[in-house]
Design a protein around this motif. Sequence first.
Motif, short mmCIF file in Angstrom:
data_model
loop_
_atom_site.label_atom_id
_atom_site.label_comp_id
_atom_site.label_asym_id
_atom_site.label_seq_id
_atom_site.Cartn_x
_atom_site.Cartn_y
_atom_site.Cartn_z
N GLU A 38 96.83 142.47 18.27
CA GLU A 38 95.59 143.10 18.70
C GLU A 38 95.24 142.65 20.10
OE1 GLU A 38 92.06 141.63 16.55
OE2 GLU A 38 93.40 140.18 15.61
N ASN A 39 94.42 143.44 20.77
CA ASN A 39 94.07 143.14 22.15
C ASN A 39 93.20 141.89 22.24
OD1 ASN A 39 95.43 145.44 22.99
ND2 ASN A 39 93.59 146.71 22.94
N ALA A 40 93.52 141.05 23.22
CA ALA A 40 92.70 139.86 23.47
C ALA A 40 91.81 140.06 24.68
CB ALA A 40 93.60 138.65 23.69
N ASP A 41 92.00 141.17 25.39
CA ASP A 41 91.14 141.49 26.54
C ASP A 41 90.86 142.99 26.54
OD1 ASP A 41 93.70 142.36 27.16
OD2 ASP A 41 93.49 141.96 29.30
N GLY A 42 89.84 143.37 27.29
CA GLY A 42 89.43 144.76 27.32
C GLY A 42 90.48 145.71 27.85
N ALA A 43 91.33 145.23 28.75
CA ALA A 43 92.34 146.09 29.36
C ALA A 43 93.57 146.26 28.46
CB ALA A 43 92.77 145.51 30.70
N GLY A 44 93.67 145.43 27.45
CA GLY A 44 94.82 145.53 26.55
C GLY A 44 96.10 144.93 27.10
N LYS A 45 95.99 144.14 28.18
CA LYS A 45 97.19 143.53 28.78
C LYS A 45 97.65 142.29 28.00
CE LYS A 45 96.18 145.04 33.53
NZ LYS A 45 95.92 144.60 34.93
N ILE A 46 96.71 141.64 27.33
CA ILE A 46 97.04 140.42 26.58
C ILE A 46 96.90 140.70 25.09
CG2 ILE A 46 96.49 137.99 26.22
CD1 ILE A 46 95.27 137.95 29.01
N LYS A 47 97.92 140.38 24.33
CA LYS A 47 97.95 140.64 22.90
C LYS A 47 98.00 139.33 22.11
CE LYS A 47 98.62 145.22 23.29
NZ LYS A 47 97.72 146.25 22.71
N VAL A 48 97.23 139.29 21.03
CA VAL A 48 97.32 138.16 20.09
C VAL A 48 98.22 138.60 18.95
CG1 VAL A 48 96.07 136.62 18.55
CG2 VAL A 48 95.00 137.38 20.66
N THR A 49 99.29 137.86 18.74
CA THR A 49 100.23 138.18 17.66
C THR A 49 99.98 137.26 16.47
OG1 THR A 49 101.92 138.90 19.23
CG2 THR A 49 102.65 138.35 17.01
N SER A 50 99.89 137.86 15.29
CA SER A 50 99.74 137.09 14.05
C SER A 50 100.97 137.32 13.19
CB SER A 50 98.48 137.54 13.29
OG SER A 50 97.31 137.29 14.05
N ASN A 51 101.67 136.23 12.88
CA ASN A 51 102.86 136.29 12.04
C ASN A 51 102.51 135.80 10.64
OD1 ASN A 51 104.48 136.96 14.38
ND2 ASN A 51 104.37 134.80 14.94
N TYR A 52 102.76 136.64 9.64
CA TYR A 52 102.41 136.32 8.27
C TYR A 52 103.66 136.09 7.43
CZ TYR A 52 97.91 138.37 9.63
OH TYR A 52 96.73 138.67 10.28
N THR A 53 103.55 135.21 6.44
CA THR A 53 104.62 134.98 5.48
C THR A 53 104.00 134.87 4.08
OG1 THR A 53 105.91 133.72 7.11
CG2 THR A 53 106.53 133.49 4.80
N LEU A 54 104.54 135.64 3.13
CA LEU A 54 104.08 135.51 1.75
C LEU A 54 104.68 134.23 1.19
CD1 LEU A 54 102.53 136.53 -0.67
CD2 LEU A 54 104.50 137.97 -1.27
N LYS A 55 103.85 133.21 1.10
CA LYS A 55 104.32 131.87 0.75
C LYS A 55 104.55 131.71 -0.75
CE LYS A 55 103.15 127.00 1.63
NZ LYS A 55 102.14 126.10 2.22
N SER A 56 103.59 132.14 -1.56
CA SER A 56 103.71 131.98 -3.00
C SER A 56 102.74 132.90 -3.73
CB SER A 56 103.44 130.52 -3.40
OG SER A 56 102.10 130.16 -3.09
N VAL A 57 103.07 133.21 -4.97
CA VAL A 57 102.18 133.94 -5.87
C VAL A 57 102.30 133.29 -7.24
CG1 VAL A 57 101.55 136.14 -6.91
CG2 VAL A 57 102.51 136.10 -4.60
N GLY A 58 101.20 132.78 -7.77
CA GLY A 58 101.23 132.13 -9.06
C GLY A 58 99.98 131.33 -9.29
N ASN A 59 99.76 130.95 -10.54
CA ASN A 59 98.57 130.18 -10.88
C ASN A 59 97.29 130.91 -10.49
OD1 ASN A 59 97.23 127.96 -11.95
ND2 ASN A 59 97.30 126.79 -10.05
N GLY A 60 97.37 132.25 -10.49
CA GLY A 60 96.19 133.06 -10.19
C GLY A 60 95.88 133.23 -8.72
N ILE A 61 96.75 132.69 -7.84
CA ILE A 61 96.49 132.74 -6.40
C ILE A 61 97.72 133.25 -5.66
CG2 ILE A 61 96.00 131.35 -4.32
CD1 ILE A 61 93.59 131.59 -6.10
N ALA A 62 97.50 134.15 -4.70
CA ALA A 62 98.55 134.57 -3.77
C ALA A 62 98.25 133.94 -2.42
CB ALA A 62 98.58 136.09 -3.65
#
Length: 348
Positions: A242-266
């Motif tokens: 997503e954009n980190a500035d109004g001009a859209g020149k700088i992007k914030v990248t978020s890297n996700y990993t599905l770590k675990s699912v169990g015990n009622g929690i993902a």
Amino acid sequence: MKNIFALAIISLAVISCKKETATITKVDPKTGKTITVEVPSDSVKEVKADAAIKDSAGIFKQTFKLEKGKTYPLTTYQRDTKTMTDPEGKSMSGTSESTDEMNFTVNDIKGHVYDMTINLISKRNSQSAQGKTIVVDTNQKIPKEDDLKMLWNINKALTGNKLNMKMDDKGNVISITGFDAVYTKISNALKDIVKDPTQRTAVIANLKETFNEKILKDQFEKNLSILPKKGAKIGDKWSTSENADGAGKIKVTSNYTLKSVGNGIAEISISGGIPKKTEKQSQNGINHSLSSELAQSGSIKFDQNTGWIYNQNINVKTTQVETYSDGKQSKSMKSISNSSVMVNPSAK
């Protein structure tokens, strides 16, 4: 007789062990196959057969299984500590905190759409620097300082309100309504503090830029629905930016990993940020450089039964260094900001 007694003890031990363990199924991260394992029974939370986050052939998808009449929390907390170091090496730091408490009550369910009331409960802001702390809290009395009274009145008028939201079971926010009544309430609350109607109109206009349907829709969809629509296996990775500035020149990248699912929690881990970037300029024999970078890490947990966010804890570090040089000597100023961004911080 001694042997019989010994056998009895062994039998009791085996029975005790059976009572303290439970069998669960989970996905083997190496093979992607579903396997059966034994775990301590007191560590297993009940997961409904029609759980919101469940696996199909090892692929987990997120839906929402909310109940009519029930209320679900969404309290956000952010703590920022900023330290600035001047060219002489002297440092100055300050800390700010903000808490927004709200919850969502399910009024009705029609098909795959939830009709919900957003209850705006309380707001708290604080700033600490040089041994002094200033607090503006809607659960406390109005501050004595004149420059804080406006913020308290706005926050106080903002809380205690209700908005209506329609969201489908995939986490897509269809609409949020009820803003006009909130704007009117805040405008009336400011009459005794801001006498000039033009200034009051300007205050409300500024509020509308940060508190409106689009902003809240984006915020809720980002917080409530994280797993990709196609689903993910344990260990799968995906990214958003997503954009980190109004001009859209700088992007914030978020890297996700599905770590675990169990015990009622993902649980989903998060990393990424903004890679280090340096800008350089020269004018009248003076060289100027500005470097900045952002790194984030943390985790987000969801209730496996309902799909609702259980807890989020993300740490963000921003570093900025500004340097001036005439070719003979250089001076630098450094700014480091450490932020903690939490959702439902009491649930861990």
